[in-house]
Design a protein around this motif. Sequence first.
Motif, PDB file in Angstrom:
ATOM      1  N   LEU A  66      35.540  44.041  59.936  1.00 52.65           N
ATOM      2  CA  LEU A  66      34.948  44.058  58.597  1.00 52.65           C
ATOM      3  C   LEU A  66      34.107  42.803  58.376  1.00 52.65           C
ATOM      4  O   LEU A  66      32.985  42.878  57.857  1.00 52.65           O
ATOM      5  CB  LEU A  66      36.049  44.155  57.540  1.00 52.65           C
ATOM      6  CG  LEU A  66      35.602  44.022  56.078  1.00 52.65           C
ATOM      7  CD1 LEU A  66      34.645  45.140  55.687  1.00 52.65           C
ATOM      8  CD2 LEU A  66      36.814  43.994  55.143  1.00 52.65           C
ATOM      9  N   VAL A  70      30.121  42.997  57.666  1.00 52.99           N
ATOM     10  CA  VAL A  70      29.528  42.485  56.423  1.00 52.99           C
ATOM     11  C   VAL A  70      28.393  41.522  56.754  1.00 52.99           C
ATOM     12  O   VAL A  70      27.295  41.607  56.174  1.00 52.99           O
ATOM     13  CB  VAL A  70      30.597  41.800  55.547  1.00 52.99           C
ATOM     14  CG1 VAL A  70      29.939  41.011  54.403  1.00 52.99           C
ATOM     15  CG2 VAL A  70      31.560  42.835  54.977  1.00 52.99           C
ATOM     16  N   PHE A  82      27.745  45.170  47.518  1.00 47.45           N
ATOM     17  CA  PHE A  82      28.867  45.767  48.221  1.00 47.45           C
ATOM     18  C   PHE A  82      29.873  46.372  47.254  1.00 47.45           C
ATOM     19  O   PHE A  82      30.134  45.812  46.186  1.00 47.45           O
ATOM     20  CB  PHE A  82      29.606  44.697  49.043  1.00 47.45           C
ATOM     21  CG  PHE A  82      28.808  44.137  50.184  1.00 47.45           C
ATOM     22  CD1 PHE A  82      29.047  44.549  51.485  1.00 47.45           C
ATOM     23  CD2 PHE A  82      27.811  43.202  49.947  1.00 47.45           C
ATOM     24  CE1 PHE A  82      28.316  44.031  52.544  1.00 47.45           C
ATOM     25  CE2 PHE A  82      27.071  42.674  51.006  1.00 47.45           C
ATOM     26  CZ  PHE A  82      27.323  43.092  52.296  1.00 47.45           C
ATOM     27  N   ASP A  84      33.740  47.426  47.837  1.00 47.85           N
ATOM     28  CA  ASP A  84      34.847  47.390  48.793  1.00 47.85           C
ATOM     29  C   ASP A  84      35.953  48.299  48.276  1.00 47.85           C
ATOM     30  O   ASP A  84      36.738  47.937  47.404  1.00 47.85           O
ATOM     31  CB  ASP A  84      35.351  45.956  48.945  1.00 47.85           C
ATOM     32  CG  ASP A  84      36.353  45.806  50.088  1.00 47.85           C
ATOM     33  OD1 ASP A  84      36.716  46.834  50.684  1.00 47.85           O
ATOM     34  OD2 ASP A  84      36.762  44.664  50.372  1.00 47.85           O
ATOM     35  N   CYS A  87      40.349  47.778  48.675  1.00 50.23           N
ATOM     36  CA  CYS A  87      40.159  46.435  49.217  1.00 50.23           C
ATOM     37  C   CYS A  87      41.447  45.759  49.671  1.00 50.23           C
ATOM     38  O   CYS A  87      41.430  44.910  50.557  1.00 50.23           O
ATOM     39  CB  CYS A  87      39.460  45.554  48.192  1.00 50.23           C
ATOM     40  SG  CYS A  87      40.339  45.410  46.608  1.00 50.23           S
ATOM     41  N   ASN A  94      37.083  36.749  52.316  1.00 49.68           N
ATOM     42  CA  ASN A  94      36.861  38.008  51.619  1.00 49.68           C
ATOM     43  C   ASN A  94      35.405  38.441  51.716  1.00 49.68           C
ATOM     44  O   ASN A  94      34.526  37.657  52.089  1.00 49.68           O
ATOM     45  CB  ASN A  94      37.294  37.859  50.163  1.00 49.68           C
ATOM     46  CG  ASN A  94      38.776  37.561  50.044  1.00 49.68           C
ATOM     47  OD1 ASN A  94      39.617  38.419  50.258  1.00 49.68           O
ATOM     48  ND2 ASN A  94      39.103  36.303  49.727  1.00 49.68           N
ATOM     49  N   VAL A  95      35.144  39.696  51.364  1.00 50.78           N
ATOM     50  CA  VAL A  95      33.812  40.257  51.522  1.00 50.78           C
ATOM     51  C   VAL A  95      32.766  39.427  50.795  1.00 50.78           C
ATOM     52  O   VAL A  95      31.695  39.128  51.339  1.00 50.78           O
ATOM     53  CB  VAL A  95      33.786  41.726  51.045  1.00 50.78           C
ATOM     54  CG1 VAL A  95      32.353  42.235  50.945  1.00 50.78           C
ATOM     55  CG2 VAL A  95      34.595  42.610  51.986  1.00 50.78           C
ATOM     56  N   VAL A 108      29.486  41.820  44.732  1.00 50.81           N
ATOM     57  CA  VAL A 108      30.590  42.587  45.298  1.00 50.81           C
ATOM     58  C   VAL A 108      31.495  43.099  44.188  1.00 50.81           C
ATOM     59  O   VAL A 108      31.870  42.344  43.284  1.00 50.81           O
ATOM     60  CB  VAL A 108      31.427  41.729  46.283  1.00 50.81           C
ATOM     61  CG1 VAL A 108      32.601  42.547  46.828  1.00 50.81           C
ATOM     62  CG2 VAL A 108      30.566  41.207  47.420  1.00 50.81           C
ATOM     63  N   TYR A 110      35.203  44.849  44.016  1.00 54.50           N
ATOM     64  CA  TYR A 110      36.425  45.220  44.729  1.00 54.50           C
ATOM     65  C   TYR A 110      37.111  46.354  43.982  1.00 54.50           C
ATOM     66  O   TYR A 110      37.241  46.301  42.757  1.00 54.50           O
ATOM     67  CB  TYR A 110      37.378  44.025  44.830  1.00 54.50           C
ATOM     68  CG  TYR A 110      36.864  42.917  45.719  1.00 54.50           C
ATOM     69  CD1 TYR A 110      36.959  43.009  47.104  1.00 54.50           C
ATOM     70  CD2 TYR A 110      36.274  41.773  45.177  1.00 54.50           C
ATOM     71  CE1 TYR A 110      36.491  42.003  47.931  1.00 54.50           C
ATOM     72  CE2 TYR A 110      35.807  40.751  45.984  1.00 54.50           C
ATOM     73  CZ  TYR A 110      35.921  40.869  47.364  1.00 54.50           C
ATOM     74  OH  TYR A 110      35.455  39.865  48.183  1.00 54.50           O
ATOM     75  N   CYS A 164      32.373  49.478  51.746  1.00 54.79           N
ATOM     76  CA  CYS A 164      33.383  49.115  52.744  1.00 54.79           C
ATOM     77  C   CYS A 164      34.539  50.098  52.623  1.00 54.79           C
ATOM     78  O   CYS A 164      35.159  50.204  51.558  1.00 54.79           O
ATOM     79  CB  CYS A 164      33.878  47.690  52.523  1.00 54.79           C
ATOM     80  SG  CYS A 164      32.568  46.443  52.553  1.00 54.79           S
TER      81      CYS A 164
END
Length: 277
Positions: A66, A70, A82, A84, A87, A94-95, A108, A110, A164
């Motif tokens: 992952l 990313v 993104f 996720d 998650c 983290n992303v 992002v 989550y 993701c």
Amino acid sequence: MSRPAAHAHISPTDRTLNVSSPNAARIHHYLLGGRNHFASDRAAAENLLKVAPWMRDAVVDSRRFLERAVSYTVAELGISQFVDMGCGLPAQDNVHQIAQEADPAARVVYVDNNPLVGVHARATLDRNDARVSVVEHDVRDVDGLLADETLRSLISWTDPIVVCLTAVLDFVDKPAAIIDTLWKKLPQDSVVIFASLCSDGLNPSEIAQMRRVYTKADAGLYIRSGKAIRTLFDGRWDWQSPGLGPVRTWRPISDVQSQAIKAGFLGGVTSPLRRPI
């Protein structure tokens, strides 16, 4: 989920927690080497490792994949927003942290339906970072998620998006509906970072014992064959090089990562083929 607080600890007295029974998210976190877990989770994880001693390596491989994916989608594909899905508990990297290293403007959201995950995420999230948010939602309801006001306020639906979807469909009994809705609804040039546990190389007894561990953690485990995983994407998705395969071999950064283990996750980065207008 700022880096200094990546392991923010939640008290076992928190009213949202049931520490007497194992939790799938905390089992996963334990296998990753995190610290947000309790005795019931550790016992369940150790029972899982007795049946599948390769599982810790597999979970770590999935997480490292992952991280690499990313970085790839930001640096190589130029996508900087993104979602996720599923998650899980915050990790060390983290992303949003990985994405923002490549593009400080990366955004992002989550998503997880586990209230425990929301508690941990909000405890570690930098509340002053308007580029990151948390949504409590069931990933099986993709239409509802994509209409969520919090998600829509942060993610532009006129630009490509990275979804993701790693180590989450293993707990979904009917994943085809999720993949189909993403194919229909994602903006053009969007991609999905995907990874799922594969049953190839495992015997039915091993799979049954693994499932029993997760059943006690109130989670159904659905381990699919490589053929079944590929079928989810057949005909309508285009895999970025090197395609769908063991996550250890997806753009590895060292030879050690490419060494085989008994079983593990299949993964890759894929995009919806152009849909008819």
